[in-house]
Structures are given as C-alpha cells and as structure tokens.
Design a protein around this motif. Structure first.
Motif, short mmCIF file in Angstrom:
data_model
loop_
_atom_site.label_atom_id
_atom_site.label_comp_id
_atom_site.label_asym_id
_atom_site.label_seq_id
_atom_site.Cartn_x
_atom_site.Cartn_y
_atom_site.Cartn_z
N GLY A 1 22.92 -10.06 32.72
CA GLY A 1 23.47 -9.91 34.06
C GLY A 1 22.85 -10.90 35.03
O GLY A 1 21.73 -11.37 34.83
N HIS B 1 28.23 -9.42 34.92
CA HIS B 1 27.63 -8.79 33.75
C HIS B 1 28.38 -9.19 32.49
O HIS B 1 29.58 -9.45 32.52
N TYR C 1 22.90 -7.10 26.53
CA TYR C 1 23.41 -7.20 27.90
C TYR C 1 22.75 -8.36 28.62
O TYR C 1 21.54 -8.59 28.49
N ILE D 1 19.94 -1.58 35.02
CA ILE D 1 20.53 -2.20 36.21
C ILE D 1 20.23 -1.36 37.44
O ILE D 1 19.84 -1.88 38.50
#
Length: 246
Positions: A69, A58, A67, A40
C-alpha cells in the motif's frame, strides 16, 4: 489522481472490501499472521491533526497473501513544491516479509517514488506481534516530521549539486555496486539521464540523476525501498548531505 498505481503492480485493489475479505490463515505457536486491513487501520490510527492522507492505493498478490500500500501525506502548514511525502506499507501471510512501514517521497511531475531506510518500522509475525507493533509504529510516527524535514534538505542538496556526464556515469557504477539497480537497469537509467522523459530533469545535477534512477525503477514496489535507500546512500555521500537527526 492515480499516479501511485504505477508502482503497485498488476493486482490493484479498486474496492477496499477486497482487502477486508482477504483470507488470513490460522495462527500457530510460531506464526501470528496479521490481517492486512488491521495493519492499515493501525497505521491510520496514528494520524493526528498535523498529517492528512490525500491519496491511498492498495494492491494484493499471491492470492491475497501479500499486500502493498501507498499513502500520500500532507503535513499541516508545510508545502513542498515538487514532491509529496509518502508512506509505504507491506504485509504478508506467507512469511515472505514482516509487516512494515517506510517513509519516502513521490515527485509530482512523474510520480517517481523513493524510500529511505532511516525511517522505517517493521515486526515479524511471531509471538507478541500485536503488542510490539503498536509501539513500533508509534515510534516511527514520532520521528516522521524530523525525517521529512531532512528529506527536504537532502533534495535541495541534490538540486544544488552540478554533475557532468563523467561524474554521473561514475555514480551510476557506484550505485550499481551498492545494489541500487541491476545490470539490466543501467542502460535505461543512462537514457533517462541523457534524454529525460520530463523537461524538469534536464538540469545537469544530482536531482536529475536521482530521478533518472527512480523513473527506471517504477513498477517494482517490493524492491524499491532497498534500492532507493542504497541510492540515497551513494548520493548523500557525494553531495555531502548529513542527517543530523540520526
């Protein structure tokens, strides 16, 4: 505004510290996992004076191993009246998918998301990943303004292209064959075409059909880039939209 939450799934991260605290497994000779928050930060470090993040959300799944986002982006001096520019990010520690960044859009009235494969960056978690990923992200950012400029042209073409029910049903079938939706999505998409949730999509044009798809595809961020990219492919050909930047 939390509209992007609609797409992230159940495991929304309210406290960013959860991203930082997500456990990154030990690397091996062949697998070089990248901490989610480092990825990120790498993306955010590429924002300059011409682009600003106005919203970010997120999510984590599979005990923090995966993950997703989303970032809404405002471009200096450029106003789009009915949608915003979006960046989608994903990363995994379990080898499910590479670290990836893809450009897209979010329609204001309904937060419908779409992505296009014309502008994406990704790198697998293998040797020299950190060295290569920085360059991959840099090249992606260098092309973003051209991509989003074409996106505006594409959406204008969709709005100008009138569709009847017969033509819309034909495009729905072609989109299914191209992988833009599943068989059990067809009824929901057709219902959105006939009786849209939002009055802005009552016009009988390709823009309304496009949003019938994206309204029905909410909630599956993992599949969304591939499916909406396929949808763009079908509609671009039908509406005779040409990307001169490719």
């Amino acid at each position: 505004m939390k509209g992007l939450f609609l797409h992230c799934g159940a495991n929304i991260v309210e406290d960013y510290q959860q991203i930082i605290d997500a456990v990154t497994p030990q690397e091996t000779d062949t697998h070089k996992p990248l901490p989610h928050h480092i990825f990120i930060d790498m993306v955010k470090n590429h924002f300059g004076d011409t682009m600003t993040i106005t919203e970010e959300n997120h999510s984590l799944s599979h005990e923090g191993a995966r993950y997703f986002g989303l970032m809404k982006v405002e471009r200096k001096g450029i106003i789009t009246p009915d949608y915003s520019c979006v960046l989608g990010l994903r990363n995994s520690h379990d080898k499910k998918f590479p670290a990836a960044l893809v450009a897209g859009s979010s329609v204001f009235v309904c937060d419908n998301l779409s992505f296009s494969g014309e502008e994406k960056a990704q790198r697998r978690h293998t040797r020299f990943m950190m060295r290569d990923l920085k360059g991959v992200i840099s090249r992606c950012f260098a092309r973003l303004n051209d991509h989003w400029g074409f996106q505006a042209k594409r959406f204008d073409a969709y709005k100008d292209f009138q569709l009847g029910d017969k033509e819309a049903s034909h495009l729905l079938l072609r989109a299914f064959e191209a992988g833009a939706c599943r068989s059990n999505d067809i009824k929901g998409i057709w219902n959105q075409w006939n009786t849209p949730n939002h009055p802005e999509f009552q016009d009988r044009n390709a823009w309304s059909l496009f949003n019938a798809f994206t309204e029905n595809l909410k909630g599956n961020l993992n599949a969304l880039p591939k499916r909406t990219d396929a949808l763009h492919g079908i509609l671009d050909i039908h509406c005779e939209v040409v990307n001169e930047c490719i």
